[in-house]
Design a protein around this motif. Structure first.
Motif, mmCIF file in Angstrom:
data_model
loop_
_atom_site.group_PDB
_atom_site.id
_atom_site.type_symbol
_atom_site.label_atom_id
_atom_site.label_comp_id
_atom_site.label_asym_id
_atom_site.label_seq_id
_atom_site.Cartn_x
_atom_site.Cartn_y
_atom_site.Cartn_z
ATOM 1 N N VAL A 162 0.843 -1.198 0.000
ATOM 2 C CA VAL A 162 0.000 0.000 0.000
ATOM 3 C C VAL A 162 0.877 1.246 0.000
ATOM 4 O O VAL A 162 0.612 2.212 -0.726
ATOM 5 C CB VAL A 162 -0.970 -0.014 1.204
ATOM 6 N N GLY A 163 1.938 1.251 0.797
ATOM 7 C CA GLY A 163 2.856 2.385 0.848
ATOM 8 C C GLY A 163 3.531 2.645 -0.489
ATOM 9 O O GLY A 163 3.696 3.803 -0.901
ATOM 10 N N ILE A 164 3.912 1.597 -1.185
ATOM 11 C CA ILE A 164 4.547 1.748 -2.499
ATOM 12 C C ILE A 164 3.566 2.343 -3.494
ATOM 13 O O ILE A 164 3.911 3.239 -4.275
ATOM 14 C CB ILE A 164 5.108 0.394 -2.987
ATOM 15 N N VAL A 165 2.328 1.882 -3.472
ATOM 16 C CA VAL A 165 1.308 2.416 -4.387
ATOM 17 C C VAL A 165 1.052 3.897 -4.091
ATOM 18 O O VAL A 165 0.987 4.724 -5.004
ATOM 19 C CB VAL A 165 0.005 1.590 -4.293
ATOM 20 N N VAL A 166 0.932 4.248 -2.810
ATOM 21 C CA VAL A 166 0.705 5.650 -2.440
ATOM 22 C C VAL A 166 1.895 6.504 -2.849
ATOM 23 O O VAL A 166 1.726 7.607 -3.386
ATOM 24 C CB VAL A 166 0.410 5.771 -0.924
ATOM 25 N N LEU B 204 1.744 7.172 -6.524
ATOM 26 C CA LEU B 204 0.727 8.177 -6.842
ATOM 27 C C LEU B 204 1.199 9.586 -6.476
ATOM 28 O O LEU B 204 0.940 10.546 -7.204
ATOM 29 C CB LEU B 204 -0.583 7.852 -6.124
ATOM 30 N N VAL B 205 1.918 9.721 -5.364
ATOM 31 C CA VAL B 205 2.449 11.026 -4.971
ATOM 32 C C VAL B 205 3.483 11.507 -5.983
ATOM 33 O O VAL B 205 3.499 12.686 -6.361
ATOM 34 C CB VAL B 205 3.047 10.957 -3.541
ATOM 35 N N ILE B 206 4.339 10.605 -6.443
ATOM 36 C CA ILE B 206 5.346 10.980 -7.449
ATOM 37 C C ILE B 206 4.663 11.435 -8.727
ATOM 38 O O ILE B 206 5.058 12.450 -9.326
ATOM 39 C CB ILE B 206 6.312 9.808 -7.701
ATOM 40 N N PHE C 287 1.704 12.749 -8.972
ATOM 41 C CA PHE C 287 1.099 14.046 -8.669
ATOM 42 C C PHE C 287 2.127 15.162 -8.752
ATOM 43 O O PHE C 287 1.879 16.211 -9.350
ATOM 44 C CB PHE C 287 0.466 14.003 -7.274
ATOM 45 N N ILE C 288 3.306 14.951 -8.157
ATOM 46 C CA ILE C 288 4.339 15.985 -8.164
ATOM 47 C C ILE C 288 4.831 16.247 -9.588
ATOM 48 O O ILE C 288 4.998 17.401 -9.996
ATOM 49 C CB ILE C 288 5.498 15.592 -7.240
ATOM 50 N N VAL C 289 5.052 15.194 -10.362
ATOM 51 C CA VAL C 289 5.544 15.354 -11.736
ATOM 52 C C VAL C 289 4.529 16.102 -12.598
ATOM 53 O O VAL C 289 4.906 16.903 -13.460
ATOM 54 C CB VAL C 289 5.904 13.977 -12.346
ATOM 55 N N GLN C 290 3.246 15.883 -12.358
ATOM 56 C CA GLN C 290 2.226 16.557 -13.153
ATOM 57 C C GLN C 290 1.994 17.999 -12.713
ATOM 58 O O GLN C 290 1.316 18.746 -13.401
ATOM 59 C CB GLN C 290 0.902 15.779 -13.078
ATOM 60 N N ASN C 291 2.536 18.379 -11.563
ATOM 61 C CA ASN C 291 2.333 19.740 -11.049
ATOM 62 C C ASN C 291 3.682 20.405 -10.795
ATOM 63 O O ASN C 291 4.016 20.782 -9.666
ATOM 64 C CB ASN C 291 1.506 19.710 -9.761
ATOM 65 N N GLU D 51 4.310 23.481 -7.595
ATOM 66 C CA GLU D 51 3.006 23.343 -6.931
ATOM 67 C C GLU D 51 2.863 22.009 -6.206
ATOM 68 O O GLU D 51 2.361 21.952 -5.078
ATOM 69 C CB GLU D 51 1.879 23.473 -7.959
ATOM 70 N N GLY D 52 3.274 20.950 -6.854
ATOM 71 C CA GLY D 52 3.154 19.615 -6.251
ATOM 72 C C GLY D 52 3.940 19.501 -4.962
ATOM 73 O O GLY D 52 3.456 18.946 -3.970
ATOM 74 N N VAL D 53 5.150 20.051 -4.950
ATOM 75 C CA VAL D 53 5.977 20.012 -3.749
ATOM 76 C C VAL D 53 5.351 20.864 -2.651
ATOM 77 O O VAL D 53 5.351 20.491 -1.473
ATOM 78 C CB VAL D 53 7.413 20.474 -4.074
ATOM 79 N N THR D 54 4.790 22.009 -3.030
ATOM 80 C CA THR D 54 4.142 22.889 -2.052
ATOM 81 C C THR D 54 2.957 22.192 -1.394
ATOM 82 O O THR D 54 2.806 22.228 -0.159
ATOM 83 C CB THR D 54 3.673 24.185 -2.745
ATOM 84 N N ILE D 55 2.129 21.563 -2.190
ATOM 85 C CA ILE D 55 0.961 20.868 -1.638
ATOM 86 C C ILE D 55 1.391 19.682 -0.776
ATOM 87 O O ILE D 55 0.836 19.453 0.304
ATOM 88 C CB ILE D 55 0.003 20.436 -2.765
ATOM 89 N N LEU D 56 2.398 18.944 -1.232
ATOM 90 C CA LEU D 56 2.899 17.813 -0.453
ATOM 91 C C LEU D 56 3.479 18.291 0.878
ATOM 92 O O LEU D 56 3.222 17.688 1.928
ATOM 93 C CB LEU D 56 3.956 17.041 -1.244
ATOM 94 N N ALA D 57 4.235 19.394 0.860
ATOM 95 C CA ALA D 57 4.803 19.928 2.098
ATOM 96 C C ALA D 57 3.697 20.371 3.045
ATOM 97 O O ALA D 57 3.793 20.172 4.263
ATOM 98 C CB ALA D 57 5.741 21.090 1.781
#
Length: 130
Positions: free
Chosen positions: A54-58, A61-63, A65-69, A86-92
């Motif tokens: 589950v952690g690998i899948v999440v 998906l986060v990677i 998300f970041i690449v697309q933003n 933007e992706g890094v900002t939202i993740l942070a």
């Protein structure tokens, strides 16, 4: 008045580990019922394995998300101003929110442990003879 006598049927004479099968061609042949003790049990290792997947899948998906933003966004926080994707900002922001929740829940757990310790001490003092 006579009491009705029940005679055992063919189902009643089968051992508890087998049950009759139904359907064409079965002709009442007993089928073994699986023993519950033979089923695999849940273990910590198995749970950790599932959690890792589950952690690998999440993480994947986060990677994505970041690449697309990757468009830069200007962030103003207290006296600082900086530019981040933007992706890094939202993740942070999400990580910062998770840390706040972690700190609040840690405080609550410590509060409950202290209360439980006080309760145990009071109970022990009341039950001592003398």
């Amino acid at each position: 008045m006579s009491a009705a006598v029940q005679r055992p049927g063919p189902e009643d004479s089968l051992p508890s580990a087998v049950t009759p099968t139904a359907g064409p061609g079965a002709q009442g042949a007993p089928t073994p019922v699986p023993d519950a003790s033979l089923e695999p049990r849940r273990t910590r290792t198995g749970t950790a394995y599932v959690a890792s997947i589950v952690g690998i899948v999440v993480a994947a998906l986060v990677i994505v998300f970041i690449v697309q933003n990757l468009h830069d966004a200007t962030v103003h926080f207290l006296p600082w101003t900086f530019r981040l994707p933007e992706g890094v900002t939202i993740l942070a922001s999400a990580v910062a929110g998770a840390l706040v929740v972690l700190l609040v829940s840690l405080a609550r757990i410590l509060q409950l442990r202290l209360t439980a310790r006080r309760h145990r001490r009071r109970h022990a003092a009341q039950t001592l003879p003398g």
